[in-house]
Motif scaffolding. Structure first.
Motif, mmCIF file in Angstrom:
data_model
loop_
_atom_site.group_PDB
_atom_site.id
_atom_site.type_symbol
_atom_site.label_atom_id
_atom_site.label_comp_id
_atom_site.label_asym_id
_atom_site.label_seq_id
_atom_site.Cartn_x
_atom_site.Cartn_y
_atom_site.Cartn_z
ATOM 1 N N PRO A 70 0.661 -0.980 -0.095
ATOM 2 C CA PRO A 70 -0.421 -0.267 -0.027
ATOM 3 C C PRO A 70 0.587 1.208 0.093
ATOM 4 N N SER A 71 0.234 1.697 -0.788
ATOM 5 C CA SER A 71 1.254 3.204 -0.778
ATOM 6 C C SER A 71 0.335 4.130 0.908
ATOM 7 N N ALA A 72 1.079 5.700 0.994
ATOM 8 C CA ALA A 72 0.864 5.859 1.827
ATOM 9 C C ALA A 72 -0.043 7.747 1.313
ATOM 10 N N LEU A 73 -0.624 8.071 1.651
ATOM 11 C CA LEU A 73 -1.324 9.258 1.471
ATOM 12 C C LEU A 73 -1.630 10.229 1.598
ATOM 13 N N ALA A 74 -0.953 10.804 1.537
ATOM 14 C CA ALA A 74 -1.026 12.662 2.455
ATOM 15 C C ALA A 74 -1.600 13.366 1.793
ATOM 16 N N GLY A 75 -2.790 14.936 1.956
ATOM 17 C CA GLY A 75 -3.349 15.272 0.902
ATOM 18 C C GLY A 75 -3.555 16.685 1.882
ATOM 19 N N ILE A 76 -3.296 17.350 1.404
ATOM 20 C CA ILE A 76 -3.898 18.924 1.711
ATOM 21 C C ILE A 76 -4.763 19.318 1.613
ATOM 22 N N ASN A 77 -5.900 18.594 1.013
ATOM 23 C CA ASN A 77 -6.982 19.271 0.394
ATOM 24 C C ASN A 77 -7.543 18.244 0.825
ATOM 25 N N ASP A 78 -7.409 17.123 1.958
ATOM 26 C CA ASP A 78 -8.842 16.645 2.186
ATOM 27 C C ASP A 78 -8.520 16.710 3.219
ATOM 28 N N ASP A 79 -10.195 15.862 4.317
ATOM 29 C CA ASP A 79 -9.619 15.687 5.594
ATOM 30 C C ASP A 79 -9.614 14.491 6.371
ATOM 31 N N SER A 80 -9.030 14.515 5.750
ATOM 32 C CA SER A 80 -8.321 12.248 6.380
ATOM 33 C C SER A 80 -6.967 13.123 7.575
ATOM 34 N N PHE A 81 -7.033 12.207 8.211
ATOM 35 C CA PHE A 81 -5.863 12.427 8.848
ATOM 36 C C PHE A 81 -4.458 11.459 8.961
ATOM 37 N N GLU A 82 -3.880 12.123 8.885
ATOM 38 C CA GLU A 82 -2.111 11.533 8.471
ATOM 39 C C GLU A 82 -1.615 12.255 9.542
ATOM 40 N N GLY A 83 -1.787 12.553 10.806
ATOM 41 C CA GLY A 83 -0.427 13.414 11.695
ATOM 42 C C GLY A 83 -1.100 13.946 12.193
ATOM 43 N N ASN A 84 0.246 14.746 12.983
ATOM 44 C CA ASN A 84 0.402 16.493 13.184
ATOM 45 C C ASN A 84 0.121 16.943 12.464
ATOM 46 N N ILE A 85 -0.406 18.167 11.781
ATOM 47 C CA ILE A 85 -0.626 19.247 10.307
ATOM 48 C C ILE A 85 1.042 19.753 10.436
ATOM 49 N N PHE A 86 1.146 20.377 12.331
ATOM 50 C CA PHE A 86 2.377 21.199 12.360
ATOM 51 C C PHE A 86 3.346 20.570 11.248
ATOM 52 N N VAL A 87 3.510 19.552 11.808
ATOM 53 C CA VAL A 87 4.677 18.565 11.432
ATOM 54 C C VAL A 87 5.151 18.396 9.540
ATOM 55 N N LEU A 88 3.878 18.119 10.186
ATOM 56 C CA LEU A 88 3.281 17.683 8.395
ATOM 57 C C LEU A 88 3.377 18.434 6.178
ATOM 58 N N TYR A 89 2.002 19.846 7.631
ATOM 59 C CA TYR A 89 1.962 20.435 6.291
ATOM 60 C C TYR A 89 2.884 21.658 6.445
ATOM 61 N N GLY A 90 3.447 22.577 7.904
ATOM 62 C CA GLY A 90 3.977 23.599 8.531
ATOM 63 C C GLY A 90 4.990 23.376 8.424
ATOM 64 N N GLY A 91 5.803 22.317 7.950
ATOM 65 C CA GLY A 91 7.261 22.056 8.212
ATOM 66 C C GLY A 91 7.745 21.872 9.793
ATOM 67 N N ASN A 92 7.010 22.355 11.004
ATOM 68 C CA ASN A 92 7.513 23.176 11.993
ATOM 69 C C ASN A 92 6.827 22.237 13.019
ATOM 70 N N ALA A 93 8.172 21.041 13.564
ATOM 71 C CA ALA A 93 7.854 20.000 15.356
ATOM 72 C C ALA A 93 7.623 20.708 16.168
ATOM 73 N N SER A 94 8.054 22.318 16.021
ATOM 74 C CA SER A 94 8.501 22.618 17.268
ATOM 75 C C SER A 94 6.925 23.325 17.971
ATOM 76 N N LEU A 95 5.824 23.249 16.842
ATOM 77 C CA LEU A 95 4.704 23.637 17.051
ATOM 78 C C LEU A 95 3.466 22.590 17.442
ATOM 79 N N ALA A 96 4.128 21.622 17.622
ATOM 80 C CA ALA A 96 3.288 19.619 18.097
ATOM 81 C C ALA A 96 2.991 20.006 19.228
#
Length: 161
Positions: free
Chosen positions: A2-28
């Motif tokens: 299975p492939s890993a799917l993460a999408g900024i344009n969907d309402d699926s949960f992939e993990g913490n948004i600040f880590v995944l989409y903000g590139g900023n683990a300090s906001l986790a």
């Protein structure tokens, strides 16, 4: 496999948004509680979010950009709206007191703890920046040199070079 799917344009949960989409683990996780932040002589930015919202995923880079500019002068407090306890009343030192039921939501407090901005939705970077410039008595963007971004972490540094 299975492939890993993460999408900024969907309402699926992939993990913490600040880590995944903000590139900023300090906001986790917040470094300080709202109650402690309001006791300090420091401005505060409270942002309500949920990890499975496309609007919040798309807004995460804006929060990261704001933190890059104001991170030393402002306490950044990400508050996962799903984790706000359900109760009939909240104290002004609790995030639930300010939550309007919509994410994302941005609340900016000045250094004395007064709310100077409380907006629902994807509040434009410029609106939050203008509010923080007023809090710190800085010149408007049109009359001053653009603030320089400082790298937040190795990932964002590599992207900006």
């Amino acid at each position: 496999m299975p492939s890993a799917l993460a999408g900024i344009n969907d309402d699926s949960f992939e993990g913490n948004i600040f880590v995944l989409y903000g590139g900023n683990a300090s906001l986790a996780t917040p470094k300080v509680t709202l109650a402690k932040s309001l006791e300090r002589d420091k401005a505060t930015l409270l942002v309500f979010y949920v990890d499975d919202s496309s609007d919040c995923k798309q807004y995460a880079p804006v929060v990261t950009r704001l933190q890059a500019l104001y991170g030393r002068a402002v306490d950044f407090i990400p508050a996962n709206a799903d984790l706000i306890p359900t109760q009939s009343t909240y104290a002004p030192t609790e995030p639930g007191y300010y939550y309007k039921g919509v994410v994302p939501q941005v609340v900016v407090f000045d250094k004395s703890g007064e709310v100077v901005l409380n907006q629902k939705g994807q509040v434009p970077f410029e609106q939050v920046d203008d509010t923080l410039r007023e809090v710190f008595n800085l010149l408007p963007r049109s009359e001053s040199v653009e603030l320089r971004l400082r790298p937040v972490n190795e990932f964002t540094t590599e992207l900006s070079e």
